[in-house]
Structures are given as C-alpha cells and as structure tokens.
Design an enzyme around this catalytic site. Structure first.
Site, PDB file in Angstrom:
ATOM      1  CD  GLU A   1      94.971   0.830  49.063  1.00  0.00           C
ATOM      2  OE1 GLU A   1      94.984   0.710  47.825  1.00  0.00           O
ATOM      3  OE2 GLU A   1      95.521   1.779  49.674  1.00  0.00           O
ATOM      4  CD  GLN A  47      80.824   8.089  53.782  1.00  0.00           C
ATOM      5  OE1 GLN A  47      81.934   8.601  53.931  1.00  0.00           O
ATOM      6  NE2 GLN A  47      80.584   7.218  52.826  1.00  0.00           N
ATOM      7  CE1 TYR A 101     101.180   4.561  51.712  1.00  0.00           C
ATOM      8  CE2 TYR A 101     101.580   6.919  51.630  1.00  0.00           C
ATOM      9  CZ  TYR A 101     101.906   5.670  52.100  1.00  0.00           C
ATOM     10  OH  TYR A 101     102.967   5.518  52.960  1.00  0.00           O
ATOM     11  CG  HIS A 134      84.784   9.363  50.714  1.00  0.00           C
ATOM     12  ND1 HIS A 134      85.400   8.976  49.550  1.00  0.00           N
ATOM     13  CD2 HIS A 134      83.875   8.388  51.004  1.00  0.00           C
ATOM     14  CE1 HIS A 134      84.897   7.813  49.144  1.00  0.00           C
ATOM     15  NE2 HIS A 134      83.961   7.445  50.024  1.00  0.00           N
ATOM     16  CE1 TYR A 163      81.181   1.087  45.816  1.00  0.00           C
ATOM     17  CE2 TYR A 163      81.934   3.334  45.508  1.00  0.00           C
ATOM     18  CZ  TYR A 163      81.827   2.210  46.295  1.00  0.00           C
ATOM     19  OH  TYR A 163      82.368   2.196  47.553  1.00  0.00           O
TER      20      TYR A 163
END
Length: 381
Positions: free
Chosen positions: A250, A91, A260, A157, A271
């Site tokens: 979310e 990513q 959170y 991430h 997963y």
C-alpha cells in the site's frame, strides 16, 4: 564506474499491478527504452539506507550487519566509527540514516537499528549523534532517544524509517508490528504505528492520543503492518509505503488519529492462503491511495522534485524488490495510480534524490550480500 547494459537489465515500462487500476495499464505501455542509463558506482554489503550530505561529495550508507559507511564521490569509501552494536538477523540490523534539520550547523544525524532485549526479544531503536568527517570519520555522543515498546520475539517488521516535518520541528517514525498482527490495533503499544515525536524523541504535543500518556502519546496513526517508506510531498502531506501480506502492498496518505486497518483488512491474504477482508469492506477505516496485488515488495520511495527527469516531477518513485523494479506513481489528490515500471536486475532497497536532482539507488544485496550504489542518468534526446 561501470555503465550497465539496458538490455542486460531488461529495463522496460510496463502495466500497473495495482488493484483495479486499468488506466495505468493503458498509460504505462511497454517500451525497451526507459529514458535513462544505469551506472554502478560502488559496492556495499547488504546496504539499507543512504543520506547525501548537502554541499559535499559525501553520502552516508548503512549496511545491515552494523556498519555505517562514508562514501565520497570520486574518492574512497570509509567506515564511520562509533556505530552501535545491532541485532542482525532476519530483517534486523542497522536501518535508516537521516540528517537532522539543522545538520548544516549541528552535524547531527539520526540512526535506527534493531537491538537485543531479554529472553530472546528484540526491538527497533532510534538514536542521534554528531557526525565528524574530518580525519577518521566517527559518530560522537550517540544517544538512544526512542525504543519500540514492548520488545518481542522474532526478527521481522521493524520498519524504523524516519521523516522530518517540512518545518523541521517534528520527527515522524514508522514502527512495524513485528509480525505479531494484533499490536497494530493496540493503542497501548507503539508497534504497528506511525509516530510523531519531538527532535529529542519525546511524544510531540498535540498528538491525537496525547491525553492517554505513555507510549500512546507518541501515536500519530495506527493499524500499520510494515512501513518501509515515509515521506512528505511538496504540499506537506505525509505518505507511507508499506508491505502487505501475500498481496496488498500500500501507499497511504497518513493522517492523524486514523486507523489503517491491519490486520482487520488488507488487499492481500495470509501466506497460508487464509483470506483477509478487503479494505473496501470497511469504509470506516483509512483506505490506501493505491494497493498492489501481486506485490511489488517496496523498499523506500521519493517524491521527485528535480529537473533531470522532468516527466517524473511530483510523482512517487518507488524502489521495489519483488519483482525488482523502479515503480512510478502519479499522485491524484488522495489517490494514486501506477504509470510506469522499470524492471531491474537486482532487488532495489533504497532510492534517494540528491540536491542536484540526480537519482541514486541501492541494491538490496539479499542474493549474495553485495549490493551496488547505482546512479540513473537521463538519456539526452
């Protein structure tokens, strides 16, 4: 520009996939007419973010492999020189691009990207530079002003989305937990957090944990997983859009000092199928305004403010990648509900509203590397 067939795209409004949201399913009735057409405007390689330059025909568009492109409406697309080397893979790569609050006078732009560290580690960074568009476009005086701490192994991430406070005084930055889980709850790192910084990348005064110093002083909120959308609404409230694991994406109202919940709770599971306690089991933690299970795999989002799509005004309009779609969400105080979903033919990474109220999308390009810049045009009734 190539107008796309709505039938080919399979565009339709459909029921909500949000957890426990029955009302949205009733409102978002199936329809073969989404009320807009889609036009392909340009093609880019793995585009990730874009920023329109107000009062000009230009937009900046990042490509994840490390190119910053200057698109011109009705003109050529040119590569911007002076872009940093990026750690491309997974990513990682070149990420967000945003204009400084004083861009009209300073020409300053902010960029995020992934950079290499020692011993096969990587981390997100934030830099700023002056954009020059005359002649050969270029960045001048690029300076790194923030880094994820610590750098870790892996390529996921990073988050690294940027939003400026409405008064232009502070910079909010999402910092993902890098698929390491526990850093999100560790106030000694800036991973898995939303940060509040000064415009030069320092901890902003008055942050919830400022007295602790170090990277802890940067933290605005914590317990986040992978925040790929960060926006202020018209009332000045900050919201984030983040990926859950297998389920549990979310939309959150982000408030100072709040936890959170990741990885303690989620509305999805690991997963490998291992369950995670649901958000509702921990009322002491911040609860999402809405969550999705199955996921929508969100990219970026906007709070629409223009006049081209009057029914969308004040709503969150989300770029979704799995399944590929545009998702509309009505805001109801601190809660939200999905009201419409428009399936698209390719994963949608980015959505932006131009100053004239027009809506533009970037396809992710994951399938074949090529992603298109798209414009949505309302159908006149």
């Amino acid at each position: 520009m190539t107008p796309l067939s709505l039938a080919a795209l399979g565009l339709a409004s459909c029921g909500s996939a949000s957890t426990g949201d029955k009302a949205a399913a009733a409102e978002a009735k199936s329809s073969g007419d989404p009320g807009f057409t889609v036009t392909q405007v340009a093609q880019f390689e793995e585009p990730w973010a874009m920023a329109f330059l107000p009062g000009t025909p230009f937009a900046l568009i990042t490509e994840r492999k490390g190119k910053l492109m200057l698109w011109q409406e009705g003109g050529e697309v040119r590569e911007v020189d002076g872009v940093p080397q990026v750690a491309y893979g997974g990513q990682g790569g070149l990420g967000d691009v945003v204009l400084a609050p004083d861009f009209a006078t300073s020409g300053t732009v902010y960029l995020t990207w992934a950079e290499e560290g020692q011993n096969d580690t990587r981390g997100a960074v934030l830099g700023r530079a002056r954009l020059v568009t005359e002649g050969a476009p270029r960045l001048e005086g690029l300076q790194v002003i923030w880094r994820q701490d610590p750098k870790v192994t892996g390529q996921g991430h990073y988050s690294h989305r940027v939003a400026f406070s409405p008064d232009g005084q502070y910079l909010f930055l999402s910092s993902g937990e890098r698929q390491k889980f526990t850093p999100a709850q560790d106030l000694g790192t800036n991973l898995g957090k939303v940060l509040r910084l000064t415009l030069d990348g320092k901890p902003a005064p008055g942050n919830p944990f400022a007295a602790k110093g170090g990277v802890t002083a940067q933290i605005w909120s914590y317990g986040h997983r992978n925040v790929l959308g960060l926006k202020f609404d018209a009332g000045g409230r900050l919201w984030d859009l983040e990926h859950g694991p297998k389920g549990g994406d979310e939309l959150n109202l982000v408030e100072p000092g709040k936890n959170y919940g990741w990885p303690l709770v989620s509305d999805g599971d690991h997963y490998d199928g291992k369950p995670i306690p649901r958000n509702a089991t921990r009322p002491d933690l911040a609860q999402p305004a809405i969550s999705w299970n199955p996921v929508i795999a969100p990219g970026d989002f906007i709070f629409y403010r223009g006049s081209e799509f009057p029914a969308w005004r004040g709503q969150a309009v989300i770029a979704a990648m799995q399944p590929a779609a545009i998702v509309r969400v009505a805001m109801e105080g601190t809660k939200a509900r999905e009201v419409a979903r428009y399936p698209m033919s390719h994963r949608i990474r980015e959505i932006e509203e131009r100053e004239d109220g027009s809506v533009w999308l970037l396809e992710d390009g994951k399938e074949d590397g090529a992603g298109h810049l798209l414009r949505l045009t309302p159908v006149k009734r």
